[in-house]
Each structure stands twice: as C-alpha cells, then as structure tokens.
Scaffold this motif. Structure first.
Motif, PDB file in Angstrom:
ATOM      1  N   TRP A 159       0.804  -1.217   0.000  1.00  0.00           N
ATOM      2  CA  TRP A 159       0.000   0.000   0.000  1.00  0.00           C
ATOM      3  C   TRP A 159       0.839   1.269   0.000  1.00  0.00           C
ATOM      4  CZ3 TRP A 159       1.558   2.381   4.389  1.00  0.00           C
ATOM      5  CH2 TRP A 159       1.935   1.580   5.479  1.00  0.00           C
ATOM      6  N   ARG A 162       0.873   3.589  -3.002  1.00  0.00           N
ATOM      7  CA  ARG A 162      -0.355   4.349  -3.252  1.00  0.00           C
ATOM      8  C   ARG A 162      -0.339   5.713  -2.557  1.00  0.00           C
ATOM      9  NH1 ARG A 162      -4.858   0.805  -4.595  1.00  0.00           N
ATOM     10  NH2 ARG A 162      -3.984  -0.738  -6.039  1.00  0.00           N
ATOM     11  N   TYR A 163       0.640   5.931  -1.683  1.00  0.00           N
ATOM     12  CA  TYR A 163       0.765   7.197  -0.960  1.00  0.00           C
ATOM     13  C   TYR A 163       2.089   7.883  -1.273  1.00  0.00           C
ATOM     14  CZ  TYR A 163      -3.296   5.316   1.310  1.00  0.00           C
ATOM     15  OH  TYR A 163      -4.547   4.795   1.526  1.00  0.00           O
ATOM     16  N   GLY A 216      -9.869   6.155   2.242  1.00  0.00           N
ATOM     17  CA  GLY A 216      -8.813   5.844   1.290  1.00  0.00           C
ATOM     18  C   GLY A 216      -7.611   6.744   1.404  1.00  0.00           C
ATOM     19  N   TYR A 217      -7.836   8.055   1.465  1.00  0.00           N
ATOM     20  CA  TYR A 217      -6.708   8.991   1.475  1.00  0.00           C
ATOM     21  C   TYR A 217      -6.046   9.106   2.845  1.00  0.00           C
ATOM     22  CZ  TYR A 217      -8.212  10.588  -3.121  1.00  0.00           C
ATOM     23  OH  TYR A 217      -8.555  10.649  -4.451  1.00  0.00           O
ATOM     24  N   GLN A 222      -6.984   0.411   1.089  1.00  0.00           N
ATOM     25  CA  GLN A 222      -6.695   0.168  -0.316  1.00  0.00           C
ATOM     26  C   GLN A 222      -7.141  -1.241  -0.685  1.00  0.00           C
ATOM     27  OE1 GLN A 222      -5.672   2.176  -2.651  1.00  0.00           O
ATOM     28  NE2 GLN A 222      -4.937   3.962  -1.502  1.00  0.00           N
ATOM     29  N   ASP A 223      -7.855  -1.327  -1.800  1.00  0.00           N
ATOM     30  CA  ASP A 223      -8.354  -2.619  -2.291  1.00  0.00           C
ATOM     31  C   ASP A 223      -9.151  -3.347  -1.214  1.00  0.00           C
ATOM     32  OD1 ASP A 223      -7.019  -2.149  -4.748  1.00  0.00           O
ATOM     33  OD2 ASP A 223      -5.159  -2.960  -3.922  1.00  0.00           O
ATOM     34  N   GLY A 323      -1.997  10.493  -1.839  1.00  0.00           N
ATOM     35  CA  GLY A 323      -2.713   9.243  -2.021  1.00  0.00           C
ATOM     36  C   GLY A 323      -3.391   9.184  -3.363  1.00  0.00           C
ATOM     37  N   VAL A 325      -6.823   6.996  -4.884  1.00  0.00           N
ATOM     38  CA  VAL A 325      -7.941   6.174  -4.432  1.00  0.00           C
ATOM     39  C   VAL A 325      -8.900   5.956  -5.588  1.00  0.00           C
ATOM     40  CG1 VAL A 325      -9.909   6.041  -2.835  1.00  0.00           C
ATOM     41  CG2 VAL A 325      -7.731   7.010  -2.057  1.00  0.00           C
ATOM     42  N   ASP A 326      -9.322   4.712  -5.774  1.00  0.00           N
ATOM     43  CA  ASP A 326     -10.303   4.381  -6.802  1.00  0.00           C
ATOM     44  C   ASP A 326     -11.634   5.049  -6.456  1.00  0.00           C
ATOM     45  OD1 ASP A 326     -11.740   3.271  -8.861  1.00  0.00           O
ATOM     46  OD2 ASP A 326     -11.696   1.213  -8.080  1.00  0.00           O
ATOM     47  N   TRP A 334      -9.426   7.127 -11.052  1.00  0.00           N
ATOM     48  CA  TRP A 334      -8.511   7.185  -9.915  1.00  0.00           C
ATOM     49  C   TRP A 334      -8.382   8.634  -9.468  1.00  0.00           C
ATOM     50  CZ3 TRP A 334      -6.946   2.927  -7.469  1.00  0.00           C
ATOM     51  CH2 TRP A 334      -7.013   1.710  -8.157  1.00  0.00           C
TER      52      TRP A 334
END
Length: 570
Positions: A159, A162-163, A216-217, A222-223, A323, A325-326, A334
């Motif tokens: 993860w 993603r950040y 998410g942020y 995540q996921d 971040g 996030v979907d 995204w």
C-alpha cells in the motif's frame, strides 16, 4: 452576531439542497437550488475555540509544539446556528429542502465511544489532550509517521506506493499511534477512531458510515483492506488491532448515509427524513462544483492550506503524493491528492506577527485590509526586485517531501528589505511549491493539462496572476465563494436522486470561469526565481542539511522541559 447571512433568495416551489462546509476556523452553510446551482442564502458561524494549539481550555495546560486540537461542540453549533440562518437568508420554504451534504477538513480524526461520544466529553477526560479531535494540522506525530514509513518500506508493504512512498503525520494512523504511545489509557478507551467528516454525519442521521474519501486517502484503506495486524503489531504490539477501531460500513461519495433524525431536524430546522449525504473532504467535494472532474484537470483548493486533487484513468505512483484512491473524487476514475500544509496560514501568520504598526495604520487609512495593502505595495515593483527567495514550509511540507519537521526559510534579506517584499516572497514561495507538485505529476505520467482553483485566496488577483505566471498555465477559477459548501450541496442533490451522479450534477449546478488568468510577460523572470527555489528545496528537503529538523528537535525539547514540574526538572 455569530452568523453572517446573505440576503436574497426565491419563494418559487423549486427543490433545494443545503451544503455545510466545516473549515479550520468556522463552518458555513449554503442553500442551493437543485435545478441550476443558484446560491440563495448562506451563513457562517465562527468556532468559539478556533484551533486549540496553545493551551487546553479545560485546564489551561500548555500544549507541546506542533499540536492542533478542536472542540466538537463548535461543529454542532454550526448546525444549530449557521444552517437555520442560511435557510432564513434564502427565503425558501424549509420543506423544499430535499437533502443535506457536508464536508470537513481532513485528516481530523477523533477518539469516541461505541455510541459516538467524543472522549473529550466523557467524564474526567476533558483534562486529557489526547481525548480531543486532532485537527488536520496537528503535526506532533511526525516521529510515529517516520516509523510507519520506515517499517512499511522495510517490509515492502504494497500500500505504501499508493501514498507516494510516505504516510504523512497528518493522517489517521500516525495520530492514533501517538495516542497509544503517549496516553495508553485514552487509547484503550477509544472504541472507534472516527474522522470528523463521518462523526458529523453520524450526528445528523444516527448512523456511522465511513466515507470512501477519508478512508482511502487518510486511513490507508486500499483494495478493501487496511494494513495487516502483523505490520501494525510490529510498529507497537498494542497497535495490532487498530484497524478494528476503523471498522465500519464504507459509504460511496454521492450516496445517502441515512436520513435526518428528528433530533437533528430540531437542531437544524430542516425537515426530518431527508437524505443525509455520505461525508466528504473539503477539497475533493469541490471538484464537481468547479467542473474539474475530467482526467487532466487539477483543482487547487486554496485556503489556510492548499489541497491539489485530480482524476485520471491511470493508476501510478506519483512521488510524494498524499494518495490515490479508486473513485476518491468521482466514480470510475482514480482520484489523486497532493497538498501544501501552509498557504493562507503563512500569510495570516506574517500579517499577525511581522507587519509593523505603521503598515497596519496605512492600510486603515487606505480603507483596505493589511493583506490588500501589502499586495498593492509589493506588486508595484517588477519580479525579483526584492532579491528574496522563501521556502513555504512554515507548516511543514505535505508534498512532495512529506515531512512536517521541515520549516520556513527566507534568503536574501538586507537592512533595506521592506515588509511588503517579504510578503510577496512568501506568496511566490507558495506558487513555487505548487509548481513542484505539478511537475511531480507530469513526470510520473499523470499529466496536468488544465489547472483550476477555488478557495478564499482567489480574492487576491495579484496572487492568482503570480500562480499563472509561475505555473506557465492558464488558471480557471470557480465562480463561487463557497466552493466546498456548493460541492456538498451537489453531492446532496445526487444523494436525493435529483441527478444520477456528481459529474452530471456538477455540470448543471457548478460554475466556473475558464482561463480567468493566463501567463503574462513575467513568466520567464519567475522561471529564474523558481530555479533558485528548487535548489533550496532540494538542499534543505532532500538531505543537504538537517538543520531544520535539528532546530525543531531542540525547540520541542526546550518546550517540554519548560512545562515539567520543577521537581522533575531538578
């Protein structure tokens, strides 16, 4: 008066929604017509406790450096005062209001009981600083953030990319770990660790729904999963089950978290039973209001801090981003976030603490604010005439260095340097900081093709033109002074079923002035200054010198020692 109302409005049998924006120092409500986004009435309520960053109100206890807390009752007063005042100002029938939406600063998390009572309001805990909500700019958890990042990198936690490779001290996990390690009793009493954005929705509809944006942020979701108990336990054995305190239904943006309870209806004066939209972050919620939702659109929400958000069809790692996030901004794309910890805050600090009385008097004589007066004086000279370069890290660096232990810097001062010149250098530094962020996205393959802006700093036309010149890009600006509140109203309209999604609602209800500022002849001069800024940025931020971090450590140690009892110091 505690609320300032905007007159006007309509008595036609239209449908309306209300958006409520909870900021750093105040909350504002705006009544909006669903059909076209017309803003019919607004009201503002200033928080009685503002930002608690010096002394704890309940005890007078001096807080350590880098702390920033808030009092939840201040937020409830926004619902009690600003919402009814906005409805009165609009002139609409309250029964025509079909939904309410809210947004909040983030990450502003708080420890609560299972029923949602803030621990600072539980018997005896008003004297414990860690029982209070930690405002977004609480930076005292940097050491915890450093360990979170180092361990995640060592273990190869998936993860982390993603950040942008680093979690900020502003986010949920660092702040919660600080509580565990500094006040384990308060941590043990924390049944839920709740974002203020979700707590206020809980008060409105009686249901705790965790919004997908902050989860998410700010919450490393995540996921569909949080960091593992094994990883969290390696940080601190007592932290292994922290994700249990985050467990909740995840609400998608633009959906309804529930309906307004009878108690909340009595508090706000709104009809019971209307939909309450899932909570959101003040920056992200603004994108549809500014019609900045297409891939390649970067929106900067410019206030006390600046948050940069954009959507893309591409998932990638942008160094130093906050971040990705979907569906973090709009469904199907995204959503990326970056930001600067201090912008308006820096200018406000400068005016409050560094401007001599003569300039304050000059501003009053000219019939304008000190900010306006400094701006007019400073921009009367050409680019570079002040001979200064500043670093915009007075509140630490959120992107792309992700380090709250950094601090401000001004290079080039002489005995002839004037206050307005320093003011301009600080403004320019914030523009340079934004350019660093834009270039990071471009370099990572998430091109910024169009730049949009919203927020209180739009009032300063010289500032906005400086940003256009520094970025070398046209800037489109939201045609609303209430961007986040309008965005919350748009999400409320979707939650009520008036529109199928936030993009469609934004096209109907949003308002933007395209290319309001375009780069001018000062672009090349700013390119030269930017190169100097970048050299200082990399030297002090990327390991050339640790002096900023050492000075903060010295400051923290001295402040802590000064608050200890005499017998302890002895």
């Amino acid at each position: 008066m505690d609320a300032q109302s905007q007159p006007g409005g309509s008595t036609a049998p239209d449908q309306h929604v209300i958006g409520v924006d909870f900021g750093t120092l105040s909350g504002r409500a705006v009544v909006v017509r669903v059909s076209d986004g017309a803003e019919l009435g607004t009201a503002v309520h200033e928080y009685a406790n503002a930002v608690i960053d010096d002394r704890l109100p309940a005890t007078g206890e001096r807080l350590p450096p880098e702390w920033a807390l808030q009092e939840p009752n201040d937020w409830l007063e926004v619902l009690r005062r600003a919402v009814p005042a906005a409805v009165r100002a609009s002139g609409v029938d309250p029964n025509s209001i079909i939904a309410i939406g809210t947004d909040f600063t983030a990450s502003t998390p708080m420890p609560v009981t299972a029923e949602g009572s803030p621990l600072c309001r539980v018997g005896g805990l008003a004297q414990r600083p860690h029982a209070y909500p930690k405002l977004w700019k609480h930076h005292a958890a940097q050491s915890q953030a450093d360990r979170i990042n180092a361990l995640a990198a060592e273990r190869g936690e998936p993860w982390l990319a993603r950040y942008g490779g680093a979690i900020s001290s502003e986010w949920e996990f660092a702040k919660a770990l600080q509580i565990l390690e500094e006040d384990p009793e308060v941590y043990a009493m924390t049944d839920r660790w709740v974002e203020a954005a979700d707590w206020i929705v809980w008060q409105l509809c009686g249901r705790y729904v965790r919004n997908a944006c902050t989860a998410g942020y700010k919450g490393i979701l995540q996921d569909g999963a949080y960091p593992s108990p094994e990883y969290l336990g390696a940080l601190n054995p007592g932290f292994a089950d922290f994700a249990d305190k985050l467990d909740a239904e995840i609400g998608q943006l633009g959906s309804a978290a529930g309906t307004l309870t009878a108690e909340a209806a009595a508090l706000t004066g709104l009809p019971a039973g209307i939909p309450v939209a899932v909570g959101n972050v003040d920056a992200h919620v603004t994108a549809p209001a500014a019609k900045a939702t297409a891939p390649g659109d970067m929106l900067a929400i410019m206030g006390t801090s600046t948050c940069h958000v954009m959507s893309s069809e591409t998932l990638t790692e942008v160094p130093g981003m906050c971040g990705v996030v979907d569906g973090g901004i709009v469904a199907g794309l995204w959503g990326y976030e970056a930001g600067q910890s201090g912008v308006g805050d820096i200018l406000a600090w400068y005016v409050a603490n560094q401007v001599p009385p003569a300039l304050h008097e000059g501003a009053r004589a000219a019939g304008r604010s000190v900010h306006e007066h400094l701006t007019e004086l400073a921009w009367a000279e050409p680019v570079g005439a002040h001979g200064l370069i500043a670093l915009d890290w007075l509140g630490g660096n959120r992107s792309v260095l992700v380090d709250a232990s950094l601090s401000g810097l001004v290079v080039g001062t002489t005995i002839t340097t004037r206050p307005e010149e320093l003011y301009r250098a600080l403004v320019e530094a914030t523009a340079f900081g934004t350019r660093v962020i834009v270039e990071a996205f471009n370099g990572a393959g998430v091109p910024v093709e169009r730049f949009f802006a919203a927020g209180g700093l739009l009032k300063n036309r010289h500032l906005m033109q400086t940003y256009a010149d520094v970025l070398g890009m046209p800037i489109s600006v939201i045609a609303s002074e209430q961007g986040p509140a309008l965005g919350s109203a748009i999400h409320a309209a979707v939650a009520a079923g008036a529109y199928p999604d936030t993009v469609t609602a934004g096209e109907a209800m949003g308002n933007v002035e395209h290319d309001a500022y375009v780069p001018g002849p000062d672009r090349e001069a700013y390119d030269a200054l930017y190169r100097e800024y970048l050299a200082l940025h990399d030297y002090f931020g990327r390991g050339g010198s640790e002096v900023m971090r050492r000075l903060k450590a010295i400051k923290r140690a001295a402040r802590v020692a000064s608050t200890e009892p005499a017998e302890v110091r002895a």
